[in-house]
Design a protein around this motif. Sequence first.
Motif, PDB file in Angstrom:
ATOM      1  N   GLU A  31      -2.097  13.006  -0.259  1.00  0.00           N
ATOM      2  CA  GLU A  31      -2.785  12.104   0.657  1.00  0.00           C
ATOM      3  C   GLU A  31      -2.360  10.647   0.485  1.00  0.00           C
ATOM      4  O   GLU A  31      -2.953   9.754   1.100  1.00  0.00           O
ATOM      5  CB  GLU A  31      -4.292  12.225   0.454  1.00  0.00           C
ATOM      6  CG  GLU A  31      -4.818  13.604   0.806  1.00  0.00           C
ATOM      7  CD  GLU A  31      -6.303  13.739   0.552  1.00  0.00           C
ATOM      8  OE1 GLU A  31      -6.926  12.741   0.166  1.00  0.00           O
ATOM      9  OE2 GLU A  31      -6.826  14.838   0.742  1.00  0.00           O
ATOM     10  N   ALA A  32      -1.347  10.398  -0.335  1.00  0.00           N
ATOM     11  CA  ALA A  32      -0.886   9.028  -0.542  1.00  0.00           C
ATOM     12  C   ALA A  32      -0.248   8.511   0.739  1.00  0.00           C
ATOM     13  O   ALA A  32       0.419   9.253   1.459  1.00  0.00           O
ATOM     14  CB  ALA A  32       0.124   8.982  -1.681  1.00  0.00           C
ATOM     15  N   PRO A  33      -0.454   7.218   1.044  1.00  0.00           N
ATOM     16  CA  PRO A  33       0.150   6.680   2.264  1.00  0.00           C
ATOM     17  C   PRO A  33       1.669   6.616   2.146  1.00  0.00           C
ATOM     18  O   PRO A  33       2.216   6.394   1.069  1.00  0.00           O
ATOM     19  CB  PRO A  33      -0.447   5.281   2.378  1.00  0.00           C
ATOM     20  CG  PRO A  33      -0.864   4.931   1.000  1.00  0.00           C
ATOM     21  CD  PRO A  33      -1.223   6.212   0.329  1.00  0.00           C
ATOM     22  N   LYS A  34       2.320   6.821   3.246  1.00  0.00           N
ATOM     23  CA  LYS A  34       3.774   6.736   3.283  1.00  0.00           C
ATOM     24  C   LYS A  34       4.172   5.256   3.232  1.00  0.00           C
ATOM     25  O   LYS A  34       3.389   4.381   3.573  1.00  0.00           O
ATOM     26  CB  LYS A  34       4.284   7.364   4.578  1.00  0.00           C
ATOM     27  CG  LYS A  34       3.756   8.761   4.829  1.00  0.00           C
ATOM     28  CD  LYS A  34       4.854   9.764   4.813  1.00  0.00           C
ATOM     29  CE  LYS A  34       4.413  11.163   5.118  1.00  0.00           C
ATOM     30  NZ  LYS A  34       3.312  11.679   4.384  1.00  0.00           N
ATOM     31  N   PRO A  35       5.386   4.944   2.796  1.00  0.00           N
ATOM     32  CA  PRO A  35       5.804   3.539   2.763  1.00  0.00           C
ATOM     33  C   PRO A  35       5.738   2.917   4.160  1.00  0.00           C
ATOM     34  O   PRO A  35       6.206   3.496   5.135  1.00  0.00           O
ATOM     35  CB  PRO A  35       7.249   3.609   2.274  1.00  0.00           C
ATOM     36  CG  PRO A  35       7.329   4.895   1.516  1.00  0.00           C
ATOM     37  CD  PRO A  35       6.380   5.828   2.196  1.00  0.00           C
ATOM     38  N   GLY A  36       5.105   1.768   4.258  1.00  0.00           N
ATOM     39  CA  GLY A  36       4.958   1.069   5.534  1.00  0.00           C
ATOM     40  C   GLY A  36       3.690   1.422   6.286  1.00  0.00           C
ATOM     41  O   GLY A  36       3.338   0.763   7.257  1.00  0.00           O
TER      42      GLY A  36
END
Length: 76
Positions: free
Chosen positions: A50-55
Amino acid sequence: MLFTAVYLISFAFLLVGALTLISQGFRGTSSAAAGQTALNPAHGQRRHPEAPKPGEPVLYVDLSRERLEQLYQKSS
């Protein structure tokens, strides 16, 4: 005597189990099995699903003392 033996054997099992979990935690970041999961290419570590993607934008909550004092003053 019997109670002491059972106690020491139980303690040994718990100690071995705890050390096994610790060693798996250390080994999990550099093992070959980690290559099959989503790796963070910049750090070589596994990413949380569930970690946000870069950007991608993330929610940030400012909980500094000044900001909290302003929020409390607004509510009263």
